[in-house]
Design an enzyme around this catalytic site. Structure first.
Site, mmCIF file in Angstrom:
data_model
loop_
_atom_site.group_PDB
_atom_site.id
_atom_site.type_symbol
_atom_site.label_atom_id
_atom_site.label_comp_id
_atom_site.label_asym_id
_atom_site.label_seq_id
_atom_site.Cartn_x
_atom_site.Cartn_y
_atom_site.Cartn_z
ATOM 1 N N GLY A 30 15.797 -10.235 37.975
ATOM 2 C CA GLY A 30 15.681 -8.809 38.253
ATOM 3 C C GLY A 30 16.831 -8.002 37.698
ATOM 4 N N GLY A 35 17.691 -6.079 27.539
ATOM 5 C CA GLY A 35 17.631 -7.480 27.096
ATOM 6 C C GLY A 35 16.345 -8.143 27.595
ATOM 7 N N HIS A 36 16.043 -7.980 28.895
ATOM 8 C CA HIS A 36 14.799 -8.553 29.437
ATOM 9 C C HIS A 36 13.577 -7.918 28.772
ATOM 10 C CE1 HIS A 36 17.491 -8.811 33.159
ATOM 11 N NE2 HIS A 36 17.206 -10.072 32.892
ATOM 12 N N GLN A 60 21.532 -21.300 42.366
ATOM 13 C CA GLN A 60 22.361 -21.290 41.151
ATOM 14 C C GLN A 60 23.611 -20.441 41.293
ATOM 15 O OE1 GLN A 60 19.031 -19.507 38.670
ATOM 16 N NE2 GLN A 60 20.756 -18.622 37.584
ATOM 17 N N GLY A 146 17.131 -15.417 26.724
ATOM 18 C CA GLY A 146 18.128 -14.726 25.913
ATOM 19 C C GLY A 146 19.244 -15.694 25.530
ATOM 20 N N LYS A 148 22.258 -14.925 25.170
ATOM 21 C CA LYS A 148 23.534 -14.597 25.814
ATOM 22 C C LYS A 148 23.961 -15.774 26.702
ATOM 23 C CE LYS A 148 24.167 -12.059 29.536
ATOM 24 N NZ LYS A 148 25.032 -12.924 30.368
ATOM 25 N N VAL A 175 20.924 -8.750 23.278
ATOM 26 C CA VAL A 175 20.873 -7.295 23.090
ATOM 27 C C VAL A 175 22.191 -6.719 23.607
ATOM 28 C CG1 VAL A 175 19.638 -5.169 23.682
ATOM 29 C CG2 VAL A 175 18.373 -7.309 23.367
ATOM 30 N N SER A 184 23.840 -7.296 30.553
ATOM 31 C CA SER A 184 23.765 -8.271 31.637
ATOM 32 C C SER A 184 23.597 -7.502 32.946
ATOM 33 C CB SER A 184 25.069 -9.079 31.689
ATOM 34 O OG SER A 184 25.193 -9.710 32.943
ATOM 35 N N ARG A 186 24.964 -8.157 35.563
ATOM 36 C CA ARG A 186 26.273 -8.094 36.216
ATOM 37 C C ARG A 186 27.100 -6.888 35.753
ATOM 38 N NH1 ARG A 186 25.791 -13.725 36.777
ATOM 39 N NH2 ARG A 186 26.314 -14.305 38.904
#
Ligand code: PAF
Length: 260
Positions: A30, A35-36, A60, A146, A148, A175, A184, A186
């Site tokens: 989410g 990027g998503h 995780q 991705g 990344k 991206v 990201s 974050r």
């Protein structure tokens, strides 16, 4: 029209109706960003049906506080995914993803030990376990990741092959924002001041200097450096800026050209 599915059992029923279609799958946690969306758009071009999951996977995360602080933006995510012409959005619950209370785990014992795996013990077990569960549920022809999270992408590809899963794992380019910072979820947790400084991280990583030199520069700029390493044809790194952990990587050819 995007269908939203919250029950695993409901998804299984839907999946049976899609047996003649090629499915592209984009797993996410989410806080959807460009990027998503680029993964969703690629899936839309390459498949009959695009499925996205949003599941903030507790197994995780290394700290409960990081899991709690992970941005959850369901409403805006849905609007963005609809816009990207996603067909199905799966929002499973923890109890349905972990009926075994995480007693069953997917563990890789080589690639997962270095870099991210060393800094975040158990992270890859949690990630691989949930991704393999999601791939089993969705049964896509292609799943999009991705680059990344480069080590994650390599691990998912390796484990899917090892488990003889009939899926192509597609790695997609990172991206970036206009100043070079990799997108990201974050990044949303950076203060405006830290966000400004974060662009130095992307700039230095591809600067063509040695990892030791880059580390010194980053420390001077107030970053805490976990690692900068050359592996798998990439230069990879992880840093902390204030309380936010940022990871990134670039191809080594880009580093040797000293691209700015
Ligand atoms: O990259 C992520 O967002 C997560 O690790 C993933 C692949 C969705 C698994 O939870």
């Amino acid at each position: 029209m995007m269908n939203i599915v919250t029950e695993v059992s409901a998804w299984r029923t839907i999946r049976k109706t899609l047996s003649h279609k090629s499915i592209g799958f984009v797993p996410t946690m989410g806080h959807v960003h460009e990027g998503h969306l680029s993964l969703c758009r690629r899936s839309h071009v390459e498949n009959d049906v695009t499925v996205v999951s949003v599941f903030v996977n507790p197994t995780q995360f290394n700290q409960a506080s990081d899991f709690d602080a992970y941005p959850r933006t369901v409403e805006t995510d849905q609007a963005a995914l609809r816009e990207a012409r996603v067909d199905y959005l799966i929002l499973p619950e923890v109890k349905d993803m972990y009926p075994d209370a995480y007693q069953v785990q997917v563990v890789e014992t080589a690639l997962s030990e270095s870099l991210e795996g060393k800094c975040r013990p158990g992270h890859f077990n949690g990630m691989l376990t949930v991704v393999m569960k999601l791939l089993n549920l969705v049964q896509p022809a292609r799943a999009y990741f991705g680059k990344k999270d480069y080590q994650q992408y390599l691990l998912v590809r390796k484990v899917a092959q090892a488990l003889l899963m009939d899926v192509t794992i597609v790695g997609c380019e990172t991206v970036r924002a206009d100043d070079g910072l990799a997108l990201s979820s974050r990044n949303a947790r950076l203060t405006p001041k830290a966000r400004e400084r974060a662009s130095q991280w992307a700039r230095l990583l591809k600067s063509g200097q040695s990892p030791a030199w880059i580390t010194t520069q980053l420390i001077d700029l107030g970053f805490e450096v976990e690692y900068i390493a050359d592996q798998w044809g990439r230069r990879l790194g992880a840093v902390w800026l204030d309380d936010v952990r940022l990871i990134d990587n670039v191809p080594l050819e880009m580093v040797s050209r000293g691209e700015q």
